[in-house]
Design an enzyme around this catalytic site. Structure first.
Site, mmCIF file in Angstrom:
data_model
loop_
_atom_site.group_PDB
_atom_site.id
_atom_site.type_symbol
_atom_site.label_atom_id
_atom_site.label_comp_id
_atom_site.label_asym_id
_atom_site.label_seq_id
_atom_site.Cartn_x
_atom_site.Cartn_y
_atom_site.Cartn_z
ATOM 1 N N SER A 94 20.341 54.667 -29.121
ATOM 2 C CA SER A 94 20.004 55.946 -28.997
ATOM 3 C C SER A 94 20.796 56.634 -27.751
ATOM 4 O O SER A 94 21.950 56.678 -27.742
ATOM 5 C CB SER A 94 18.306 55.949 -28.693
ATOM 6 O OG SER A 94 17.949 57.246 -28.688
ATOM 7 N N ASP A 237 22.345 62.873 -28.318
ATOM 8 C CA ASP A 237 22.412 61.592 -27.743
ATOM 9 C C ASP A 237 23.356 60.815 -28.888
ATOM 10 O O ASP A 237 23.605 61.096 -29.710
ATOM 11 C CB ASP A 237 20.969 61.008 -27.537
ATOM 12 C CG ASP A 237 20.207 60.756 -28.654
ATOM 13 O OD1 ASP A 237 20.301 61.672 -29.787
ATOM 14 O OD2 ASP A 237 19.227 59.886 -28.827
ATOM 15 N N ASP A 239 22.513 58.639 -31.320
ATOM 16 C CA ASP A 239 22.109 58.638 -32.661
ATOM 17 C C ASP A 239 21.544 59.969 -33.156
ATOM 18 O O ASP A 239 21.237 59.887 -34.248
ATOM 19 C CB ASP A 239 21.108 57.557 -32.859
ATOM 20 C CG ASP A 239 19.796 57.723 -32.329
ATOM 21 O OD1 ASP A 239 19.677 58.211 -31.047
ATOM 22 O OD2 ASP A 239 18.605 57.414 -32.660
ATOM 23 N N ASP A 241 19.195 62.039 -32.610
ATOM 24 C CA ASP A 241 18.137 62.522 -33.068
ATOM 25 C C ASP A 241 17.258 63.406 -31.919
ATOM 26 O O ASP A 241 16.316 64.023 -32.065
ATOM 27 C CB ASP A 241 17.023 61.350 -33.445
ATOM 28 C CG ASP A 241 16.986 60.604 -32.141
ATOM 29 O OD1 ASP A 241 17.593 60.504 -31.089
ATOM 30 O OD2 ASP A 241 15.977 59.644 -32.273
HETATM 31 MG MG MG Z 1 17.942 58.910 -29.928
#
Ligand code: MG
Length: 454
Positions: A94, A237, A239, A241
């Site tokens: 993340s 960020d 990944d 999300d």
């Molecule tokens: Mg994330």
């Protein structure tokens, strides 16, 4: 290391988070799931491929066939899992720095596993009672190239394309070399925006900036907004999300202000929104104005996701939830944090006002944070006792699900021990610096006195 923390499994890759560890997590998850097919995906980290291979081999060894999605945002992997009704192992750390990696587990409904499911897998991990397949029953694997395209198509169907296209926006985008580099530029372009990027190549060394979308990492995006005269800046960020914004002047927008603006557009009387105990006064005020209820959880996105599902099961309407770090959930769309979708929802608000005006009502708050260190368990105990006594003596609404939070209507203070460092943290927020300081100092004084009195 504990297998599943407040937001999945994370560690320095190849030191704490080894291929052996990931393989064992995958074997445990595969044994609990007993699914015929499982998808595996990763973000852009240099260790992603190695750990994806470990996850795939673990799953295959317990008889699961593996769909290998390659590098995709976490919400894209979740969308694939939901559409195909297969669970997902997502290899990502993340927002953590480049040397980290981690594992997120997603159910066949596309939703991150709830706390109870993670505990079941953790028990399997610990006891190593895996369902190892015989030589002629191990799983195979196939490469799946379509997850990114399907994800972008689904996003396009879910947002107000006409409003966004009519606004004729220039979007400055900073995917931070993460998985969003492969999907967000195309998505915003297909929405009819002009897109300019910085840190837009996928690169697991993260040469341009650290993956965490916080102000100190995003000065390039502010400059890009100003240099290109963009209407808004959006950062993700690692990944993708999460989404953090800059306004049209190239000024950083607090994640709490964006959450409040998006929530105010979404919430009505009788709705409930969910956030963590460090929730900003901005969202408290939005709930007061709209007549929505605010439900607080311990800190951590897994806790928030689990609570949304509980509330929905009770028949509550939860149209928006999330935290001030850019992780926002629109459960009526999907039960996941999605940086690209959150960005598009913010673009919808720009149809008739510039970004700075959209967030201006949520600008005027002061935050104070004080850490009180402790040396040993006796000191920790004394600090927490003092926090409890001070909280019990206060004329405020108390929340005690994660530390002590006191709400005064127009301001709040939270005292809780850090999960990672030997400190008790005191957070306060109010309409003025003076008031926030007063709230935090009252606790700091009591805690320091308790430590000195030992
Ligand atoms: Mg994330």
């Amino acid at each position: 290391m504990k297998v599943f923390g407040s937001s999945g499994t994370r560690g320095v890759a190849n030191e704490e988070l080894t291929p052996g560890f990931v393989q064992r997590v995958a074997k445990a998850a595969g044994s609990v799931w007993r699914a015929d097919r499982v998808a595996v995906a990763r973000d852009t980290r240099t260790t992603g491929r190695m750990l994806e291979n470990a996850a795939a081999s673990g799953l295959q060894s317990v008889g699961a066939n593996v769909d290998r999605l390659g590098v995709v945002p976490t919400p894209a992997a979740q969308a694939y899992g939901e559409a195909e009704a297969v669970p997902v192992v997502m290899v990502t750390a993340s927002h953590n720095p480049a040397e980290y990696n981690g594992v997120k587990l997603v159910g066949s409904d596309g939703v991150e596993l709830a706390v109870a499911d993670l505990e079941r897998i953790e028990r399997k991990f610990t006891t190593e009672q895996f369902d190892d397949a015989s030589w002629d029953e191990v799983g195979g694997d196939v490469r799946v190239e379509s997850a990114k395209r399907r994800y972008v198509d689904q996003l396009l169907d879910a947002v107000d394309r006409e409003t966004i296209a009519a606004a004729d926006l220039t979007v400055a985008l900073d995917p931070g070399h993460g998985a969003g580099s492969l999907t967000s530029p195309e998505f915003y372009r297909k929405l009819g925006c002009s897109v300019v990027t910085v840190n837009g190549q996928p690169d697991g060394h993260f040469p341009g900036r650290d993956p965490e979308p916080v102000r100190e990492n995003l000065s390039d995006l502010g400059r890009l907004v100003r240099a290109t005269d963009a209407d808004v800046g959006i950062a993700h960020d690692g990944d993708a999300d999460r989404a953090i914004f800059y306004d049209e002047r190239g000024e950083y927008v607090e994640g709490d202000a964006t959450l409040a603006a998006l929530a105010e557009a979404e919430l009505g009387e009788g709705d409930t929104t969910v956030s963590a105990v460090n929730v900003s006064q901005r969202l408290v005020d939005v709930c007061d104005r709209t007549g929505a209820d605010l439900d607080l959880t311990p800190i951590g996105s897994t806790q928030i996701m689990t609570r949304i599902q509980e509330l929905q099961a009770e028949g509550e309407s939860v149209p928006v939830a999330g935290e001030g770090n850019g992780g926002i959930i629109f459960p009526n769309y999907r039960l996941t944090r999605d940086g690209a979708y959150t960005g598009a929802r913010f673009l919808e608000l720009l149809a008739d006002r510039p970004a700075s005006e959209v967030v201006a009502p949520y600008d005027d708050y002061a935050n104070v944070r004080i850490n009180v260190h402790y040396e040993d368990d006796a000191q920790r105990e004394a600090l927490l006792d003092a926090a409890e006594q001070t909280a019990l003596g206060a004329d405020a609404d108390r929340t005690t699900i994660d530390g002590y939070r006191l709400d005064y209507g127009d301001s709040w203070v939270l005292v809780r021990p850090s999960g990672t460092e030997p400190v008790v943290r005191i957070y306060a927020e109010a309409g003025s610096e003076e008031r926030a300081d007063e709230l935090a100092s009252e606790f700091a004084t009591a805690l320091r006195a308790a430590k000195a009195g030992l």
